[in-house]
Design a protein around this motif. Structure first.
Motif, PDB file in Angstrom:
ATOM      1  N   VAL A  37       0.751  -1.049  -0.067  1.00 52.44           N
ATOM      2  CA  VAL A  37       0.033   0.086  -0.070  1.00 52.44           C
ATOM      3  C   VAL A  37       0.904   1.335  -0.046  1.00 52.44           C
ATOM      4  N   ALA A  38       1.958   1.100   0.862  1.00 54.77           N
ATOM      5  CA  ALA A  38       2.957   2.299   0.806  1.00 54.77           C
ATOM      6  C   ALA A  38       3.498   2.562  -0.372  1.00 54.77           C
ATOM      7  N   ILE A  62      -8.038 -14.360   3.784  1.00 57.69           N
ATOM      8  CA  ILE A  62      -9.159 -15.001   3.646  1.00 57.69           C
ATOM      9  C   ILE A  62      -9.090 -16.410   3.975  1.00 57.69           C
ATOM     10  N   ASN A  63      -8.005 -17.046   3.258  1.00 56.83           N
ATOM     11  CA  ASN A  63      -7.672 -18.242   3.603  1.00 56.83           C
ATOM     12  C   ASN A  63      -7.058 -18.656   4.889  1.00 56.83           C
ATOM     13  N   TYR A  64      -7.166 -17.907   5.594  1.00 58.87           N
ATOM     14  CA  TYR A  64      -6.445 -17.998   6.765  1.00 58.87           C
ATOM     15  C   TYR A  64      -6.591 -19.268   7.780  1.00 58.87           C
ATOM     16  N   MET A 120       7.654 -25.943  -1.698  1.00 59.42           N
ATOM     17  CA  MET A 120       7.271 -24.597  -0.937  1.00 59.42           C
ATOM     18  C   MET A 120       6.052 -23.958  -1.488  1.00 59.42           C
ATOM     19  N   ASP A 121       5.498 -23.303  -0.876  1.00 62.46           N
ATOM     20  CA  ASP A 121       4.579 -22.190  -1.035  1.00 62.46           C
ATOM     21  C   ASP A 121       5.078 -20.843  -1.588  1.00 62.46           C
ATOM     22  N   LYS A 122       4.878 -20.714  -2.884  1.00 57.44           N
ATOM     23  CA  LYS A 122       5.828 -19.502  -3.491  1.00 57.44           C
ATOM     24  C   LYS A 122       5.341 -18.185  -2.823  1.00 57.44           C
ATOM     25  N   ASN A 123       3.935 -18.119  -2.621  1.00 61.42           N
ATOM     26  CA  ASN A 123       3.672 -16.598  -2.132  1.00 61.42           C
ATOM     27  C   ASN A 123       4.237 -16.345  -0.657  1.00 61.42           C
ATOM     28  N   LEU A 124       4.197 -17.647   0.140  1.00 57.05           N
ATOM     29  CA  LEU A 124       4.859 -17.285   1.431  1.00 57.05           C
ATOM     30  C   LEU A 124       6.428 -16.921   1.485  1.00 57.05           C
ATOM     31  N   ALA A 166      -0.183  -4.047  -6.485  1.00 57.33           N
ATOM     32  CA  ALA A 166      -1.580  -4.505  -6.513  1.00 57.33           C
ATOM     33  C   ALA A 166      -1.779  -5.765  -6.292  1.00 57.33           C
ATOM     34  N   GLU A 167      -1.067  -6.375  -7.396  1.00 56.11           N
ATOM     35  CA  GLU A 167      -1.385  -7.914  -7.611  1.00 56.11           C
ATOM     36  C   GLU A 167      -0.833  -8.676  -6.074  1.00 56.11           C
ATOM     37  N   GLN A 168       0.176  -8.311  -5.604  1.00 58.74           N
ATOM     38  CA  GLN A 168       0.518  -8.595  -4.423  1.00 58.74           C
ATOM     39  C   GLN A 168      -0.335  -8.406  -3.107  1.00 58.74           C
ATOM     40  N   LEU A 169      -0.832  -7.266  -3.279  1.00 58.04           N
ATOM     41  CA  LEU A 169      -1.592  -7.044  -2.190  1.00 58.04           C
ATOM     42  C   LEU A 169      -3.133  -7.900  -2.343  1.00 58.04           C
ATOM     43  N   GLU A 170      -3.439  -8.151  -3.534  1.00 60.31           N
ATOM     44  CA  GLU A 170      -4.703  -9.133  -3.930  1.00 60.31           C
ATOM     45  C   GLU A 170      -4.416 -10.382  -3.150  1.00 60.31           C
ATOM     46  N   THR A 171      -3.244 -10.920  -3.626  1.00 59.92           N
ATOM     47  CA  THR A 171      -2.721 -12.222  -3.152  1.00 59.92           C
ATOM     48  C   THR A 171      -2.881 -12.382  -1.692  1.00 59.92           C
ATOM     49  N   MET A 172      -2.344 -11.259  -0.884  1.00 58.33           N
ATOM     50  CA  MET A 172      -2.269 -11.056   0.657  1.00 58.33           C
ATOM     51  C   MET A 172      -3.457 -10.994   1.003  1.00 58.33           C
TER      52      MET A 172
END
Length: 458
Positions: free
Chosen positions: A246-247, A289-291, A344-348, A278-284
């Motif tokens: 966001v920053a 949501i999938n917490y 691995m989990d690529k996003n993490l 923005a794409e990274q923010l959407e992924t996060m």
């Protein structure tokens, strides 16, 4: 001792108390009754048939014996001999004349009251008289005969009942204390006191199903506490990570709108970074949501074998562009084979690298250097992010991964102290290792060690 066994013993002890009383009374009566001796002697006489008594006469003697009170001593005299007797002075089987019997009764009349009953149906010419001699202690006599069995029987019964009562109390106390312990422990968990270790019984005593359940509750408490901490760390980590893209989006947007970035190539590059973030923010956000799935470690079932070099190249490319904005010198060397793959989990994984890199940006000054290195050695890959920033004091190194902890050097910077906690959680969740070396005013180096698997060539 098992609860079932305890209750079985408890019920047995309770049932045995009235049973002991019920049994002891007739036993005591039997042990103290003179009929016991008389009936025994009577059976022997009737079995040997050494007298001229008829069966009717024996039946009459039997009825007389059964009607004798317990405190009365009796002797059966016939044919100049004592047939049956529980009078110590007149022993059964001894020969006595009637005159001897009368003399004995006279001599002991001060201590006993005598009664002589003649069985008239027993008159025979050959056998002579058959007499039933009975005596009882004189009411004011101090020599009243005492039973030899009364006191031992009473003591035995009292001892048995005492043991049963003591056993009942002990078992009841054990069961009650176990239930109290279980109630207190469940109350602590219900009140959310997960940091307090549950009270457990001593191993040497009071061990049963309930206390075993208390031990399981304590293990459950530890698991709940760990899950709660992981959940809090994840939530705070997500919140922290949301701020970074966001920053950057806000920064690039303001740079374009304020005319700081004016030429078309710079604008396109800035917009590309904004789109990436923005794409990274959407992924996060999707991760948030999938917490619940992540918190239950279900994500581990979906780990993929990913080629790590493209992931590192993508991260380095983004890091170099970001370094230009923050006016830092970023150098990267990636020496990893194209065939090297990692589960691995690529996003993490990317998030962990970005957190380390963002820390390097935060704690360095303009024109400071940041080095990104990835070296493959055998079945391991070591990824390091090194900076020439302010460094970390030695006293803070042991706590840098603690959530909300902010070291001495970082207190003047913005942040909540969760970035490195997120990194540690991601690395540990994958089963990898992370190490840190730092020196104040020299810089800091974080090193991640990752096992790889290289597919066999066909």
């Amino acid at each position: 001792m098992k609860i079932k066994t305890q209750f079985t013993i408890l019920i047995f002890a309770i049932a045995m108390i009235p049973l002991a009383v019920a049994v002891s009374l007739p036993v005591y009566h039997y042990l103290t009754s003179p009929q016991r001796y008389l009936m025994k002697g009577f059976r022997e006489v009737s079995r040997l048939n050494t007298t001229n008594l008829t069966s009717d006469e024996l039946d009459e003697i039997r009825s007389i014996i059964k009607s004798i009170p317990p405190n009365v001593q009796v002797a059966i005299y016939s044919e100049h001999s004592i047939l049956i007797s529980n009078i110590p002075e007149l022993k059964a089987g001894t020969v006595r004349s009637l005159f001897d019997i009368i003399t004995f009764m006279s001599d002991t009349s001060g201590e006993y009251d005598y009664q002589m009953q003649e069985l008239h149906s027993f008159w025979t010419i050959n056998s002579g008289k058959t007499l039933v001699i009975s005596r009882a202690p004189v009411s004011n006599s101090k020599s009243r005969r005492k039973s030899n069995y009364m006191m031992p029987a009473f003591i035995l019964m009292l001892l048995f009942e005492t043991i049963c009562i003591a056993l009942t109390i002990a078992l009841s106390r054990t069961i009650f204390s176990s239930i109290q312990l279980l109630e207190a422990n469940t109350q602590k968990i219900a009140n959310g006191e997960l940091d307090t270790k549950l009270e457990l019984p001593q191993k040497s005593r009071d061990t049963n199903e309930i206390t075993s359940l208390a031990e399981n509750l304590d293990r459950m408490r530890g698991t709940l506490k760990d899950n709660q901490e992981r959940r809090n760390k994840f939530i705070m980590g997500i919140s922290h990570d949301l701020r970074t893209p966001v920053a950057l989006i806000k920064g690039y947007s303001e740079a374009i709108s304020d005319g700081v970035v004016s030429d078309m190539d710079s604008i396109k590059k800035s917009l590309s970074i904004v789109e990436t973030k923005a794409e990274q923010l959407e992924t996060m956000i999707n991760d948030l949501i999938n917490y619940m799935k992540l918190n239950t470690n279900e994500w581990r079932q979906h780990l993929a074998q990913i080629s790590i070099k493209p992931v590192l190249d993508e991260f380095v490319s983004s890091a170099v562009e970001t370094a230009d904005v923050y006016k830092r010198k970023t150098q990267a060397t990636i020496h990893v084979e194209e065939s090297a793959t990692v589960f691995m989990d690529k996003n993490l994984f990317t998030r962990a690298l970005e957190n380390l890199y963002n820390n390097a940006l935060r704690y360095t000054k303009e024109n400071d250097s940041i080095y990104i290195r990835a070296e493959q050695s055998g079945d391991r890959i070591k990824i390091s992010i090194e900076d020439t920033g302010i460094g970390i004091e030695e006293k803070d190194l042991a706590h840098i991964y603690d959530i909300f902890y902010r070291g001495t050097s970082s207190r003047r910077e913005q942040g909540m102290g969760v970035g490195l906690s997120v990194v540690k959680t991601v690395i540990d969740s994958h089963g990898w290792d992370i190490d840190v070396k730092s020196e104040v005013n020299v810089g800091t180096t974080f090193t991640i060690t990752i096992p790889i698997s290289v597919p066999q060539k066909a």
